[in-house]
Motif scaffolding. Structure first.
Motif, PDB file in Angstrom:
ATOM      1  N   LEU A 158     -12.460  -1.110  -6.142  1.00 53.10           N
ATOM      2  CA  LEU A 158     -11.969  -2.367  -5.573  1.00 53.10           C
ATOM      3  C   LEU A 158     -10.535  -2.251  -5.083  1.00 53.10           C
ATOM      4  O   LEU A 158     -10.208  -2.724  -3.984  1.00 53.10           O
ATOM      5  N   LEU A 159      -9.664  -1.624  -5.886  1.00 53.18           N
ATOM      6  CA  LEU A 159      -8.263  -1.526  -5.495  1.00 53.18           C
ATOM      7  C   LEU A 159      -8.093  -0.695  -4.229  1.00 53.18           C
ATOM      8  O   LEU A 159      -7.366  -1.088  -3.304  1.00 53.18           O
TER       9      LEU A 159
ATOM     10  N   ILE B 210      -7.098  -0.367   1.654  1.00 55.22           N
ATOM     11  CA  ILE B 210      -7.510   0.026   3.013  1.00 55.22           C
ATOM     12  C   ILE B 210      -7.537  -1.199   3.918  1.00 55.22           C
ATOM     13  O   ILE B 210      -7.073  -1.166   5.056  1.00 55.22           O
ATOM     14  N   HIS B 211      -8.052  -2.307   3.411  1.00 51.78           N
ATOM     15  CA  HIS B 211      -8.198  -3.518   4.226  1.00 51.78           C
ATOM     16  C   HIS B 211      -6.871  -4.205   4.508  1.00 51.78           C
ATOM     17  O   HIS B 211      -6.619  -4.637   5.641  1.00 51.78           O
ATOM     18  N   PHE B 212      -6.008  -4.330   3.466  1.00 54.59           N
ATOM     19  CA  PHE B 212      -4.824  -5.194   3.579  1.00 54.59           C
ATOM     20  C   PHE B 212      -3.494  -4.483   3.343  1.00 54.59           C
ATOM     21  O   PHE B 212      -2.445  -5.126   3.389  1.00 54.59           O
ATOM     22  N   GLY B 213      -3.501  -3.201   3.056  1.00 55.91           N
ATOM     23  CA  GLY B 213      -2.276  -2.485   2.769  1.00 55.91           C
ATOM     24  C   GLY B 213      -2.003  -2.409   1.275  1.00 55.91           C
ATOM     25  O   GLY B 213      -2.624  -3.114   0.479  1.00 55.91           O
TER      26      GLY B 213
ATOM     27  N   TRP C 275      -0.251  -5.885  -0.355  1.00 56.29           N
ATOM     28  CA  TRP C 275      -1.185  -7.002  -0.466  1.00 56.29           C
ATOM     29  C   TRP C 275      -2.397  -6.643  -1.314  1.00 56.29           C
ATOM     30  O   TRP C 275      -2.921  -7.490  -2.037  1.00 56.29           O
ATOM     31  N   GLY C 276      -2.836  -5.398  -1.248  1.00 57.22           N
ATOM     32  CA  GLY C 276      -3.969  -4.987  -2.075  1.00 57.22           C
ATOM     33  C   GLY C 276      -3.661  -5.103  -3.552  1.00 57.22           C
ATOM     34  O   GLY C 276      -4.447  -5.660  -4.325  1.00 57.22           O
ATOM     35  N   VAL C 277      -2.484  -4.581  -3.958  1.00 57.94           N
ATOM     36  CA  VAL C 277      -2.070  -4.676  -5.358  1.00 57.94           C
ATOM     37  C   VAL C 277      -1.842  -6.135  -5.738  1.00 57.94           C
ATOM     38  O   VAL C 277      -2.208  -6.573  -6.836  1.00 57.94           O
ATOM     39  N   ALA C 278      -1.230  -6.913  -4.823  1.00 58.48           N
ATOM     40  CA  ALA C 278      -0.954  -8.332  -5.097  1.00 58.48           C
ATOM     41  C   ALA C 278      -2.244  -9.112  -5.344  1.00 58.48           C
ATOM     42  O   ALA C 278      -2.296  -9.979  -6.224  1.00 58.48           O
ATOM     43  N   ILE C 279      -3.278  -8.801  -4.571  1.00 55.02           N
ATOM     44  CA  ILE C 279      -4.562  -9.497  -4.748  1.00 55.02           C
ATOM     45  C   ILE C 279      -5.146  -9.194  -6.124  1.00 55.02           C
ATOM     46  O   ILE C 279      -5.626 -10.100  -6.821  1.00 55.02           O
ATOM     47  N   VAL C 280      -5.100  -7.925  -6.532  1.00 50.07           N
ATOM     48  CA  VAL C 280      -5.643  -7.546  -7.842  1.00 50.07           C
ATOM     49  C   VAL C 280      -4.837  -8.195  -8.965  1.00 50.07           C
ATOM     50  O   VAL C 280      -5.405  -8.732  -9.929  1.00 50.07           O
ATOM     51  N   VAL C 281      -3.510  -8.168  -8.861  1.00 53.26           N
ATOM     52  CA  VAL C 281      -2.665  -8.816  -9.872  1.00 53.26           C
ATOM     53  C   VAL C 281      -2.947 -10.312  -9.919  1.00 53.26           C
ATOM     54  O   VAL C 281      -3.055 -10.913 -10.997  1.00 53.26           O
TER      55      VAL C 281
END
Length: 268
Positions: free
Chosen positions: A180-181, A186-189, A192-198
């Motif tokens: 998922l991470l 890949i999709h959002f950078g 933003w990818g880490v921010a979404i998971v957090v």
């Protein structure tokens, strides 16, 4: 559970007429009734039988990810009960110790039984390929995914870009990273990818704090979390093709934001 059992039965008795059953997808479907019965508050004797049947089918026919999620589901439930009764803590420790000590002969027995039955489950397949714990090419796909991320670390390549970029970067045996991470980066950078998971984990925590406010919603959350809504996405499948991932988002957004604000207005 009944439809999945019927699909397996029809495939097994049909011989050469119907072949190629997708046992991994069947195992994902079996996870839903399994998790529901494990987390029921008013457990009856028949529910224990349903849990046992689902688990047996998962082990013999299912994929490794489905089996792993089932084990995690049982483990968390036992730990939850252990907070209330010391006997559950003792039982949990004994079960965990037994699995750690005896997992190899247990796996060998499962593979033998599944092979004799001709079920073609994931454990048998990977055992024949060299090992039940084989990464099945994930190391290669992770490496390729990281190369894709490096070329657009700030803004990403766009939602769904991995579907064609992984092939262009040399990995031609899958079209998403199975993580998922990595998929989000890949999709959002990266940021933003880490921010979404957090952000997801923050919402999970908020939901956990309010889980007693709506027991029915809690059951839906648990079903989504321990299946294709979240846990499986850490090492298999893709959030873009898993409806339960978006159902999980709806649940945690509802309890993480709007319910809190609504309750606040009511108190005033």
């Amino acid at each position: 559970m009944i439809s999945n059992a019927a699909a397996i039965l029809v495939q097994r008795i049909s011989g050469g007429i119907i072949e190629g059953a997708d046992y991994q997808s069947i195992s994902y479907g079996l996870l839903i009734p399994f998790i529901f019965f494990v987390w029921k508050t008013d457990v009856k004797v028949i529910d224990i039988g349903k849990v046992a049947l689902c688990l047996l089918m998962l082990i013999l026919f299912g994929g490794r990810s489905g089996i792993f999620c089932a084990i995690c589901c049982i483990g968390i439930k036992c730990l939850q009960k252990a907070k209330r009764k010391a006997a559950w803590m003792v039982a949990s420790i004994l079960m965990a110790s037994l699995l750690l000590i005896s997992y190899k002969p247990i796996l060998e027995m499962i593979v033998t039984i599944s092979s004799d039955m001709g079920t073609g489950g994931s454990l048998v397949k990977y055992s024949q390929l060299g090992g039940v714990f084989s990464d099945s090419g994930r190391g290669m796909i992770y490496k390729t995914a990281i190369e894709v991320i490096k070329d657009a670390p700030l803004v990403g390549h766009g939602m769904g870009a991995d579907r064609f970029l992984l092939g262009e970067y040399g990995f031609r045996y899958g079209n998403y990273p199975h993580n998922l991470l990595l998929e989000l980066m890949i999709h959002f950078g990266v940021v933003w990818g880490v921010a979404i998971v957090v952000g997801l984990f923050v919402l999970f925590y908020r939901f956990y704090k309010r889980r007693r406010e709506n027991p029915e919603l809690c059951v839906l959350f648990v079903i989504c979390f321990f299946s294709t809504g979240f846990l499986i996405l850490l090492f298999s499948s893709s959030y873009l093709v898993c409806p339960l991932a978006f159902a999980l988002l709806a649940i945690v957004f509802k309890t993480g934001f709007s319910v809190r604000f609504t309750l606040g207005r009511m108190r005033k």
